[in-house]
Design an enzyme around this catalytic site. Sequence first.
Site, PDB file in Angstrom:
ATOM      1  N   HIS A 126      -4.644  -3.999 -12.269  1.00 45.84           N
ATOM      2  CA  HIS A 126      -4.655  -2.463 -12.415  1.00 45.84           C
ATOM      3  C   HIS A 126      -4.722  -1.999 -14.083  1.00 45.84           C
ATOM      4  O   HIS A 126      -3.879  -1.519 -14.691  1.00 45.84           O
ATOM      5  CB  HIS A 126      -2.556  -2.308 -12.633  1.00 45.84           C
ATOM      6  CG  HIS A 126      -2.366  -2.594 -11.241  1.00 45.84           C
ATOM      7  ND1 HIS A 126      -3.159  -2.507 -10.103  1.00 45.84           N
ATOM      8  CD2 HIS A 126      -1.177  -3.238 -10.710  1.00 45.84           C
ATOM      9  CE1 HIS A 126      -2.784  -3.132  -8.956  1.00 45.84           C
ATOM     10  NE2 HIS A 126      -1.499  -3.482  -9.178  1.00 45.84           N
ATOM     11  N   HIS A 196       0.044   3.693  -6.772  1.00 49.08           N
ATOM     12  CA  HIS A 196       0.777   2.487  -6.267  1.00 49.08           C
ATOM     13  C   HIS A 196       2.812   2.931  -6.689  1.00 49.08           C
ATOM     14  O   HIS A 196       2.961   2.275  -6.948  1.00 49.08           O
ATOM     15  CB  HIS A 196       0.927   1.006  -7.431  1.00 49.08           C
ATOM     16  CG  HIS A 196       1.166   0.102  -7.350  1.00 49.08           C
ATOM     17  ND1 HIS A 196       2.235  -0.425  -7.764  1.00 49.08           N
ATOM     18  CD2 HIS A 196       0.339  -0.883  -7.267  1.00 49.08           C
ATOM     19  CE1 HIS A 196       2.301  -1.670  -6.925  1.00 49.08           C
ATOM     20  NE2 HIS A 196       1.046  -1.740  -6.896  1.00 49.08           N
ATOM     21  N   GLU A 336      -2.035  -0.224  -0.542  1.00 55.08           N
ATOM     22  CA  GLU A 336      -3.017   0.471  -1.707  1.00 55.08           C
ATOM     23  C   GLU A 336      -4.080   0.745  -0.976  1.00 55.08           C
ATOM     24  O   GLU A 336      -5.245  -0.694  -0.525  1.00 55.08           O
ATOM     25  CB  GLU A 336      -2.752  -0.382  -2.902  1.00 55.08           C
ATOM     26  CG  GLU A 336      -1.245  -0.249  -3.132  1.00 55.08           C
ATOM     27  CD  GLU A 336      -1.586  -1.810  -4.136  1.00 55.08           C
ATOM     28  OE1 GLU A 336      -2.381  -1.959  -5.246  1.00 55.08           O
ATOM     29  OE2 GLU A 336      -0.687  -2.782  -4.507  1.00 55.08           O
TER      30      GLU A 336
HETATM   31  C1  GAL Z   1       0.402  -5.126  -7.034  1.00 52.33           C
HETATM   32  C2  GAL Z   1       0.221  -6.586  -6.945  1.00 52.33           C
HETATM   33  C3  GAL Z   1       0.887  -7.457  -6.932  1.00 52.33           C
HETATM   34  C4  GAL Z   1       2.150  -7.326  -7.878  1.00 52.33           C
HETATM   35  C5  GAL Z   1       1.827  -6.074  -7.692  1.00 52.33           C
HETATM   36  C6  GAL Z   1       2.717  -5.549  -9.787  1.00 52.33           C
HETATM   37  O1  GAL Z   1      -0.553  -4.382  -6.726  1.00 52.33           O
HETATM   38  O2  GAL Z   1      -0.901  -6.660  -5.283  1.00 52.33           O
HETATM   39  O3  GAL Z   1       0.536  -8.710  -7.293  1.00 52.33           O
HETATM   40  O4  GAL Z   1       0.442  -7.533  -8.926  1.00 52.33           O
HETATM   41  O5  GAL Z   1       0.916  -5.022  -7.579  1.00 52.33           O
HETATM   42  O6  GAL Z   1       4.108  -5.984  -9.453  1.00 52.33           O
END
Ligand code: GAL
Length: 371
Positions: A126, A196, A336
């Site tokens: 991210h 997100h 997402e």
């Molecule tokens: C999601 C990701 C997960 C986790 C989450 C944040 O987008 O796929 O593995 O990292 O974000 O906790």
Amino acid sequence: MTAAAAIMLCVGCTTEAPRTEALLNQSDYQTQIDGKPVDLYTLQSEGITMQVTNYGARIAGLWVPDRDGNKVDVVLGYPTIDQHLNGDGYAGPIVGRYGNRIGKGKFSLDGVEYQTTINNGENHLHGGIGGWSTHAWNVDNVGDNTITMSYLSADGEEGYPGNVIITVTYTLAGNDLILDYRATTDAPTVLNPTSHCYFNLHGDSEVSTNSHVLRINAAEYTPTDAGLIPTGEIATLEGTPLDFRTATVIGERIEEDFEALKFGAGYDHNFVLDKSTPNEAGLTEAAVVYEPANGIEMSILTDQVALQFYSGNFFDGTSIGKGDKPLCYRAGIALEAQGYPDAPNHDNFPSRVLRPGEEYTQQTIYRFATK
Ligand code: GAL
């Protein structure tokens, strides 16, 4: 608290009916971050009320009608900006520059190797430690039902090349929340921005989203290693507990003995969307999620090629969110719309390279209805 203890704790409090939440207080969001003012903005359409802060261009609350006409806040989050700063950093923001994972944080572009920040095991997640979700965005335009925010992601930020300007507009229209993204760069780079939000259609962070009924318009996914980095394979979903082509209760198969479910500790996978029937605007239906208890249904339409479905496997009930309630184990799902994870390291994945003179655009719509 262990995840097992959190499950016990959360199971005990799953019976409350959905309630109509009060709006968040603007003053609890007013502060300075990166030397810029941070604030809370309230948008309204016929059907939806949304509160958004320019800290990470973050959706703080999203109230939609249930089948009895109650307004239910269907996103997890926190009542104050301080709690966002100290809580789960991925509750509602735009993540980038590269949303999702880059293996070992490395990629090569035009023969140059780049090393981005490592913040998830040995990988980059991210956009890194100081990704787009951690900064105050500029507020370029606000109306009753729309807001436009932008952020200059400087050359070298978190290891990425090029100055990127990202602009995101949220617009409410009827029962639609429309997200329009635009980005430009002054040097070749990679990007994969996505929204997100953790959705909980019960409007209650103590009630598991395992009860939601989900359909995903995908016949294939990208299998990963144990660190959730794609192997490069594009595999069929046929016969797996990840196949959501037929609407299925999320909790029904989540504990099945299937390697990809073990790696994700539940659902945490990239679905390759079926793009064969776009609408006039070039969007396809990516997923539909429905909660039988209150009739709220959310459809996602997007021009993106993939959808990450994450079933809230890392919530452990220790973080206290809106309504003073814990964010409980599997009490929020992320859906997402994006490109494939780790695409910069796989030539067979659709490219996420942006070059000077090009404009990146994305449109994704969250459409609400009741049944
Ligand atoms: C999601 C990701 C997960 C986790 C989450 C944040 O987008 O796929 O593995 O990292 O974000 O906790």
